[in-house]
Structures are given as C-alpha cells and as structure tokens.
Scaffold this motif. Structure first.
Motif, mmCIF file in Angstrom:
data_model
loop_
_atom_site.group_PDB
_atom_site.id
_atom_site.type_symbol
_atom_site.label_atom_id
_atom_site.label_comp_id
_atom_site.label_asym_id
_atom_site.label_seq_id
_atom_site.Cartn_x
_atom_site.Cartn_y
_atom_site.Cartn_z
ATOM 1 N N LEU A 438 0.826 -1.202 0.000
ATOM 2 C CA LEU A 438 0.000 0.000 0.000
ATOM 3 C C LEU A 438 0.870 1.265 0.000
ATOM 4 O O LEU A 438 0.538 2.274 -0.651
ATOM 5 C CB LEU A 438 -0.921 -0.007 1.219
ATOM 6 N N ASN A 439 1.944 1.217 0.694
ATOM 7 C CA ASN A 439 2.864 2.350 0.716
ATOM 8 C C ASN A 439 3.472 2.593 -0.655
ATOM 9 O O ASN A 439 3.731 3.751 -1.049
ATOM 10 C CB ASN A 439 3.959 2.109 1.755
ATOM 11 N N SER A 440 3.649 1.521 -1.425
ATOM 12 C CA SER A 440 4.277 1.674 -2.743
ATOM 13 C C SER A 440 3.345 2.303 -3.776
ATOM 14 O O SER A 440 3.818 2.923 -4.736
ATOM 15 C CB SER A 440 4.762 0.315 -3.244
ATOM 16 N N ILE A 441 2.016 2.200 -3.603
ATOM 17 C CA ILE A 441 1.114 2.709 -4.637
ATOM 18 C C ILE A 441 0.449 4.033 -4.244
ATOM 19 O O ILE A 441 0.056 4.811 -5.114
ATOM 20 C CB ILE A 441 0.029 1.667 -4.986
ATOM 21 N N ILE A 442 0.311 4.304 -2.941
ATOM 22 C CA ILE A 442 -0.329 5.578 -2.546
ATOM 23 C C ILE A 442 0.539 6.361 -1.570
ATOM 24 O O ILE A 442 0.113 7.411 -1.060
ATOM 25 C CB ILE A 442 -1.711 5.338 -1.914
ATOM 26 N N GLY A 478 -8.770 12.332 -12.430
ATOM 27 C CA GLY A 478 -8.219 13.666 -12.199
ATOM 28 C C GLY A 478 -7.740 13.906 -10.795
ATOM 29 O O GLY A 478 -7.340 15.035 -10.456
ATOM 30 N N PHE A 479 -7.740 12.897 -9.943
ATOM 31 C CA PHE A 479 -7.268 13.072 -8.585
ATOM 32 C C PHE A 479 -5.751 12.914 -8.533
ATOM 33 O O PHE A 479 -5.167 12.056 -9.219
ATOM 34 C CB PHE A 479 -7.917 12.051 -7.641
ATOM 35 N N SER A 480 -5.119 13.726 -7.711
ATOM 36 C CA SER A 480 -3.667 13.626 -7.538
ATOM 37 C C SER A 480 -3.338 12.450 -6.629
ATOM 38 O O SER A 480 -4.220 11.872 -5.969
ATOM 39 C CB SER A 480 -3.128 14.923 -6.931
ATOM 40 N N SER A 481 -2.049 12.111 -6.538
ATOM 41 C CA SER A 481 -1.618 11.003 -5.684
ATOM 42 C C SER A 481 -1.963 11.285 -4.228
ATOM 43 O O SER A 481 -2.382 10.389 -3.480
ATOM 44 C CB SER A 481 -0.119 10.771 -5.845
ATOM 45 N N GLU A 483 -4.433 13.206 -3.161
ATOM 46 C CA GLU A 483 -5.881 13.079 -3.012
ATOM 47 C C GLU A 483 -6.323 11.621 -3.006
ATOM 48 O O GLU A 483 -7.236 11.240 -2.248
ATOM 49 C CB GLU A 483 -6.579 13.846 -4.139
ATOM 50 N N VAL A 484 -5.666 10.832 -3.832
ATOM 51 C CA VAL A 484 -5.983 9.395 -3.828
ATOM 52 C C VAL A 484 -5.642 8.790 -2.479
ATOM 53 O O VAL A 484 -6.409 7.981 -1.914
ATOM 54 C CB VAL A 484 -5.233 8.675 -4.962
ATOM 55 N N ARG A 485 -4.492 9.142 -1.912
ATOM 56 C CA ARG A 485 -4.115 8.634 -0.594
ATOM 57 C C ARG A 485 -5.152 9.040 0.444
ATOM 58 O O ARG A 485 -5.570 8.231 1.275
ATOM 59 C CB ARG A 485 -2.742 9.167 -0.210
ATOM 60 N N GLU A 486 -5.575 10.306 0.399
ATOM 61 C CA GLU A 486 -6.565 10.792 1.346
ATOM 62 C C GLU A 486 -7.889 10.070 1.177
ATOM 63 O O GLU A 486 -8.557 9.745 2.172
ATOM 64 C CB GLU A 486 -6.748 12.298 1.169
ATOM 65 N N MET A 487 -8.293 9.828 -0.056
ATOM 66 C CA MET A 487 -9.550 9.109 -0.307
ATOM 67 C C MET A 487 -9.464 7.667 0.178
ATOM 68 O O MET A 487 -10.423 7.147 0.766
ATOM 69 C CB MET A 487 -9.874 9.140 -1.804
ATOM 70 N N VAL A 488 -8.340 7.015 -0.040
ATOM 71 C CA VAL A 488 -8.180 5.617 0.377
ATOM 72 C C VAL A 488 -8.170 5.515 1.895
ATOM 73 O O VAL A 488 -8.806 4.622 2.477
ATOM 74 C CB VAL A 488 -6.899 5.011 -0.231
ATOM 75 N N VAL A 489 -7.483 6.431 2.556
ATOM 76 C CA VAL A 489 -7.460 6.398 4.015
ATOM 77 C C VAL A 489 -8.840 6.721 4.581
ATOM 78 O O VAL A 489 -9.271 6.139 5.579
ATOM 79 C CB VAL A 489 -6.400 7.378 4.561
ATOM 80 N N GLY A 490 -9.562 7.632 3.925
ATOM 81 C CA GLY A 490 -10.891 7.999 4.407
ATOM 82 C C GLY A 490 -11.931 6.931 4.131
ATOM 83 O O GLY A 490 -12.843 6.713 4.947
#
Length: 610
Positions: A438-442, A478-481, A483-490
């Motif tokens: 997970l750390n490697s992709i987000i 269109g989400f940045s990396s 934002e993707v991390r924030e969405m996945v954690v949320g």
C-alpha cells in the motif's frame, strides 16, 4: 424249572445240573430237545450269591436265519456297546447255541462274577418274527443281571481282555489335536499372513492381538477391496487396524448404509481416509443413532450426507457427550435455536469441540476485547468456523500483531465484527507485505495503514492487481496522488468496489450533479451508495428545493432521517459536519427473522451415491 421245562416254585432253588467240577457259577442247561428255546437259558447257581447290581448288562439274542451268517454282526454289536460306554473288559463269550426254529441265537458270557435272576425272555409272536425277518431287523432278549466283584480272577484272562478293550476304545474315538498343536498352527498361519503384508509394503506391527484371516488369500481379498475404495498402502499403514474388518460382515453393510443416505462416491475415498474406523462400526449401534441425532438438530435430510462428507468423525462421537453439551452452550449464549441446523450444516466440527477447552474460552476472550456476548453469538451464527481458530495458536497472536501495526485497541471489536476471518489469518506474514504494498502505490504511512485496517480489515486479504486498477481509475478521474491517498485512508472500500459501478456513479457526479472533485475527496464514500436507489432520488429532491449541501449530509443518513431533513427550512451547520462513517455494533445484535436454509446444492445425480 424242572427237567421237562415246567416252571414250579418247588424247584426254584434247585439246579438240574451238578455243581461239581464246574469252574463258573454260570451253568448252562442243555436238554436233548434243542429246538425248545427255554432249555438253552442260564440259571443262577444259588440265590445266596446275589450281590447289588453294578452295571446293566444283558445277554443278547439275535433273530437270525438258520445259517451262521450273523456271527460277524454279533461281534460288531459288542464293539458298538464298548464304544457306547458298556464295560466289557472282563467279558468272554464261551459258547452259543443255534436254534433252528424260530432261529434264535443265544449267547452266554463268562463274566468275572455275576448272579442271574430268573430269566425273562422278551420275545415277539411268530408273525412279528416273520415281519422282522422280512425287514432284516434283530430281535433282542435282555436278561437283567447284577455284577459283584470276584475275588479270584485269572490274571491271564484279565490282562488279555483289558488290552483288547483299550484297543477298541482307542479306535472308537476321534483323536483331536492338542492345545499346543493348535496354538502352533495359528501362529504359523498368522506368520504367513504377516509375510504377505510385508511383501506388499504394509507394516503389521500393530496387528498383534487383532483377529485376522487364517489364510493370506483372504487377507489379499481385503486389501484388494480397500484398493477399490481408493485407499493406498500408505492409507492402510496410517490405520492398519482396518485390515481386521471383514468385507462381508463389516465393510459392505456400512458402505451400503452410507450410500442410501446419499454420500457420494466422489467423496468416499477422502471420507475413509479421514475416518477409517467407520468400516468396522455397527450400522445399528454406531452409525444410525448419530444420523438420527443430526436430524433431531434440525439438519435437513438432504444435508445429512453433506455433513457426513464434511466431518465424518462425527460418527464416532457419543450422543450424550460432546455433541449435546456444545449445542446446549451455544444456545445458552444467545445463538437462536432455529439457527442450530444451518450452523451445524455449515460447520459440523462444532459437534466435536469441547465446551470447557475450546468454545467457552473463545467466547470469553472476545468479550474481553469488547464484543458483547450477544454479538459474539451473532458472529457464530453467521461465521461458525471462527470457533475452529485456535485461541492460543492463532487468535491471540493475531490481535497482538494488529496492535503492533497501529490498529487502535478501541477499534478491535469493530475490526473483528466486520471481518471475523482476521482472527484466523497468518497475520505475521500478511501485515508486513500489505503495508509495504500500500505504501508503494499511494505513499501511505504506518499510521495510515492502521486507519485503513480499522475501516476495512479485508484489505489484508486483497490481492494486489485489483487494488492497482482502482488506484489507476481514481488517478484517471483527475485526482492527484495525495488526493488518492486521502480518499483511500478515508474510505478504503474504494479499492474493492465494482469498477463499472464506480464509473457510472462518477459520470453522474460530474454531469448531473456538477460538483467539484474536492467533494469526492472529502466524502469518498459516495461511491459506496447505490446510484439508482439512493444518489439520484435524493439529488433530485434537494435540486427541486434548491438546497446546497455536502455529499455527507445528502447520503450518510437513513431514508427516514433524510425525509425529516427535507422538511427543514434551512440546514443546520452541525448536521453538515457529519463525522466519519463507522461500523455500528448494534446492527450486529439486531434480532434475525430469516430462516436458515441449506448451503448445499441438492441437484446432484443419485448415480454419484455410494
């Protein structure tokens, strides 16, 4: 009886012959008229010599023809009497007289010491004698007599008769082998059977004391039958006592019964490998009562063979032992009685679990973690296999691993309730690899990984390829990396949803709702709601009223709550700040009203039965 053959009480104590010079007390009366059968009888010398009777023996008179053809029959008859228990050791035939008419043969015996009573001639009438002659049968005349020990016997006669009697006795009995000979023969037969078993690779060390076939040929038939059932030499060595089962008396009746129940041929080999003891079980005493008990636990008849295939060891349990106590305990902690049948169908291993050693410690440990007992009962109803996770070997080490990877202790009940299988996974191997992936992709941190596990513990078991596809989709929207991390954690569920549904929801969000991407970053759970059932109807209603609200205020509520909000003239700012969605433990403890159903497909062919 006088010389003329006339019987009188005056001559009862008088003999018609002289007593002088006669060695034996048995005297023979032989008159001139040899045709009179009454003149060829033996009379006692004196009634003073009468002694108590020792053994019943009588003279024999055979109805014969006028010839001497019956002498051989006489000797055979005497031999048969010897074999039947008559003591003829001191008997000696001294003479016989042949009577011409009606052909009687009188035999006198010289005995050690005997005194005869008055003779009685048991005879038949002339027509009867004629009938016997036609049928070639013998007529017998018995003279009752008594024996008394005689002081003076001829030693030579005694020795001669004794040796003859021993020979006749030995020839009249079947000679049985001695116990030692029989034991040696059995040992030799068993050794030949052992030699055969060693020759095919079976170790017979555990067969001592077990009843085995007498010949190697019968043992070969048993081994061949086991091979036909799919068992290998290795399987037989794992349980060599199966060789003590008779094919006709043990194996075939049990297999026939299992076939009638519906056990499939395709599962029989694995069935016997797991529980070979069933082959020497009694259908009436051992197997049938267990089947009846399972039916009494509300297991459907069509599910009985599936239960036996999944857990054949259940056939070896006592009805009033582990099975009854485990079921009673589960009902006691809150498992619905109507759910027992489905629970046992899905996981019949519960019937073999001891309450004090397995079930009760497991339940109490989950309570210590913060899960209410009724919630534990509901978890067992839905996931009964969690009882099979070893408490010391697996469950406690996994909880310790979760805490080490920044999962908060207060969230452990929610994590277990959402994903009970997490208790049985090898966490020591899974957690480090998933965190690194997970750390490697987000570009997540260790704390981020802990939050992800708290909200979606299934992330531990997700394969890498689907996760990568979902991340690529979000970045393509269109989400940045970051934002993707924030969405996945949320909302980690965005990594496991159906991509086609996510694309449809995003398309509606962008075209119909015309909202900025930041709204999705703030509430990524938008993708978890049904487009047709929730998103579209609610969006139309707020659009009609001209309300402006966040996605969380719009979606993160029940239909009843949303209808109340639609009655407001304005939106409360506190309701706009809806917190993170979390698992509600109360939903797990809600009563269930649905009936249990079989989890097995009943549409298999009957031809597949044993």
């Amino acid at each position: 009886m006088d010389e003329t053959g006339v019987r009188s009480h005056l001559n009862a104590n008088r003999s018609t012959t002289s007593d002088k010079g006669v060695a034996s007390p048995v005297q023979t009366v032989a008159g001139k008229d040899s045709t009179n059968p009454l003149k060829a009888v033996t009379l006692p010398k004196s009634e003073k010599e009468e002694t108590p009777m020792a053994d019943p023996l009588s003279s024999l008179i055979f109805a014969t023809t006028a010839s001497d053809d019956r002498r051989e029959g006489l000797l055979l008859t005497i031999a048969s009497l010897s074999g039947a228990g008559f003591h003829l050791q001191n008997m000696k035939i001294i003479n016989y007289n042949r009577i011409i008419n009606p052909s009687f043969l009188l035999i006198n015996h010289e005995l050690p010491s005997n005194t005869f009573h008055r003779p009685r001639l048991i005879s038949a009438s002339a027509p009867s004698i004629s009938s016997f002659n036609k049928r070639k049968k013998d007529l017998m005349m018995r003279l009752p007599c008594r024996f008394a020990p005689r002081a003076a016997l001829s030693s030579s006669v005694k020795t001669d008769t004794s040796s003859k009697s021993r020979k006749e006795k030995s020839s009249s009995f079947y000679t049985h082998p001695s116990l030692l000979e029989m034991k040696n023969e059995r040992a030799a037969n068993r050794e030949r059977v052992y030699e055969f078993l060693r020759g095919i690779g079976i170790v017979p060390d555990e067969l001592d004391g077990l009843e085995l076939p007498v010949t190697a040929e019968v043992m070969r038939e048993r081994v061949d039958f086991l091979h036909k059932l799919g068992l290998t030499i290795e399987d037989i060595n794992n349980y060599p006592l199966v060789l003590g089962c008779s094919v006709k008396k043990n194996m075939i009746p049990v297999l026939d019964y299992l076939g009638k129940l519906g056990v499939r041929k395709s599962t029989l080999t694995d069935f016997l490998r797991r529980y070979p003891q069933v082959l020497h079980a009694s259908v009436v005493v051992d197997v049938a009562p267990v089947v009846k008990y399972l039916q009494g636990m509300d297991i459907k008849p069509n599910d009985i063979p599936r239960v036996l295939e999944k857990y054949p060891e259940v056939l070896g349990f006592k009805l009033e032992g582990t099975m009854s106590t485990s079921v009673a305990y589960l009902v006691g902690i809150g498992v619905a009685r109507r759910e027992i049948g489905g629970l046992l169908t899905r996981y019949p291993e519960i019937l073999g679990m001891r309450v004090g050693r397995v079930i009760k410690p497991f339940v109490e440990y989950l309570e210590v973690l913060g899960i209410p007992r009724l919630a534990v009962a509901r978890l067992i109803e839905k996931h009964p296999h969690i009882l099979g996770f070893g408490l010391q070997e697996r469950v406690k080490p996994n909880i310790k691993s979760l805490l080490q990877f920044h999962v908060r202790e207060t969230t452990l009940p929610s994590v277990i309730a959402q994903y009970p299988e997490i208790l049985g996974i090898n966490m020591e191997a899974k957690l480090p690899s998933q965190e690194e992936f997970l750390n490697s992709i987000i570009e997540s941190t260790r704390e981020d990984f802990g939050r992800v596990v708290e909200k979606m513990p299934q992330i531990i078991s997700l394969s890498k390829a689907p996760v990568v596809k979902h991340v690529d989709f979000l970045k393509g929207c269109g989400f940045s990396s970051e934002e993707v991390r924030e969405m996945v954690v949320g909302c980690p569920q965005v990594l496991a949803l159906n991509l086609d549904i996510m694309k449809q929801s995003f398309e509606y969000f962008k075209t119909a709702m015309e909202r900025p991407l930041e709204d999705l970053v703030a509430f990524p759970a938008f993708f978890t709601y049904g487009l047709e059932s929730t998103i579209k109807p609610r969006h139309k209603r707020i659009a009609e009223k001209g309300l402006k609200c966040s996605l969380a205020w719009l979606l993160n509520c029940t239909d009843e709550k949303f209808n109340q909000r639609m009655s407001y003239d304005f939106i409360d700012i506190d309701e706009m700040e809806v917190g993170e969605s979390s698992f509600d433990m109360n939903t797990l403890m809600e009563p269930r009203y649905d009936e249990s159903a079989s989890d097995y497909d009943e549409g298999y062919s009957e031809d597949d039965n044993v």
